[in-house]
Design an enzyme around this catalytic site. Structure first.
Site, mmCIF file in Angstrom:
data_model
loop_
_atom_site.group_PDB
_atom_site.id
_atom_site.type_symbol
_atom_site.label_atom_id
_atom_site.label_comp_id
_atom_site.label_asym_id
_atom_site.label_seq_id
_atom_site.Cartn_x
_atom_site.Cartn_y
_atom_site.Cartn_z
ATOM 1 N N ALA A 105 12.054 8.113 -3.850
ATOM 2 C CA ALA A 105 13.287 7.434 -3.663
ATOM 3 C C ALA A 105 13.401 6.474 -4.592
ATOM 4 C CB ALA A 105 12.790 6.306 -2.380
ATOM 5 N N ASP A 147 12.503 4.690 3.193
ATOM 6 C CA ASP A 147 12.277 4.556 1.867
ATOM 7 C C ASP A 147 13.428 4.206 1.019
ATOM 8 O OD1 ASP A 147 9.604 5.607 2.802
ATOM 9 O OD2 ASP A 147 9.504 6.775 1.090
#
Ligand code: PMV
Length: 308
Positions: A105, A147
């Site tokens: 991420a 995330d």
């Protein structure tokens, strides 16, 4: 040249249950980060260099499902840029891969922001977050979106899947020690295995997820009220429930126990499990000795971080 950086993250409470609609808490870990630089290339093409994963290639020579290539392809698609510019992209990350610290991420968010700044295609945080979530879905099956949310906003986040992002206040800063088993464990697998358990005994697992969600709720109140000493017990309970879900491992359990033996107030695995990282709540003056004990018990890396 444009540059962008995004931090790692750690889930404090609620992993796995969050996939089933229960709340989870996660915070940024700024000691580790992904840094991206984009500049005009002197040769034709889009050149990507990411030494941490041994990558040095032109975009079109990479498989289209390559995690970094797919961010660039999807970005070029949404920005409707034509013709494509010649670019040199450099990605450096200190976030260990597949370890529950949100490396994917962070790379996606930093890369998206660096590209959007470079070509003057402005994106709001909401747009970056939504884009990063689409990328997460390509690699994690059914991700909750926690995330990309924490990494995009770099704030403590109270997260419920499908609901608008909510940040929360930290009444008193507290210290956690993160210990890495060094075992890379794909989140997709542990999430898939929990789903198999749930499919055969839905009521039983809904009850377990519900207990985890209640722990996360209670933890949020405790943190907001500045009573962080009380989080230790909640971490221990959350860890037991994660063990029940079969997502711990002997290595994680060993580190979790070592931290408690060294005087941590509580400890649990964090993220997908089976490997990756665990964390321990500590009084600040014990942080270094707990980190040392984690290393002795096999941790490959430790990070001491303050939750603010
Ligand atoms: O392993 P991580 O840190 O990417 O976290 C996974 C968290 C899960 O709840 C297990 C999955 C998810 O998508 O929320």
């Amino acid at each position: 040249m444009t540059k962008s950086s995004a931090p790692g993250k750690i889930i404090l409470f609620g992993e796995h249950a969050v996939v089933y609609g229960h709340p989870a808490l996660a915070v940024p870990v700024t000691q580790v980060h992904a840094d991206v630089e984009v500049l005009e290339a002197s040769r034709p093409g889009i050149w990507i260099e990411a030494p941490d994963v041994d990558l040095q290639s032109e975009l079109n020579t990479l498989p289209s499902d390559h995690p970094i290539a797919s961010v660039v392809h999807n970005f070029l698609f949404i920005s409707r840029l034509s013709p494509f510019p010649n670019l040199a992209i450099k990605i450096d990350s200190t976030i260990p891969v597949a370890s529950g610290l949100g490396s994917g991420a962070a790379v996606t968010v930093a890369l998206t922001r660096a590209l959007s700044a470079h070509i003057h295609y402005s994106m709001t945080n909401e747009e970056v977050n939504a884009f990063a979530y689409e990328i997460e879905k390509l690699y994690h099956g059914t991700p909750s979106g926690i995330d990309n949310t924490v990494v995009t906003y770099t704030r403590p986040v109270y997260f419920v899947k499908g609901q608008p992002m909510e940040t929360f206040r930290v009444g008193q800063p507290f210290t956690i020690v993160i210990g890495d088993t060094g075992i890379s464990a794909p989140t997709k697998e542990s999430v898939g295995d929990v789903r198999k358990l749930w499919e055969v005994a839905q009521q039983k697992w809904e009850d377990v997820f519900d207990q985890v969600g209640k722990i996360a709720e209670q933890a949020r109140k405790t943190i907001e009220n500045g009573k962080w000493e009380m989080l230790g017990e909640l971490m221990n309970k959350n860890h037991s429930l994660l063990q029940e879900m079969t997502v711990s491992s002997p290595e994680l359990d060993q580190l979790v126990q070592a931290a408690r033996n060294a005087g941590a107030l509580g400890s649990k695995l964090s993220g997908g499990g089976r490997g990756g990282n665990m964390m321990a709540l500590v009084e600040p003056e014990r942080a270094e000795s707990v980190a040392f004990s984690l290393k002795e018990a096999g941790a490959k890396q430790t990070i001491v971080t303050q939750v603010l």
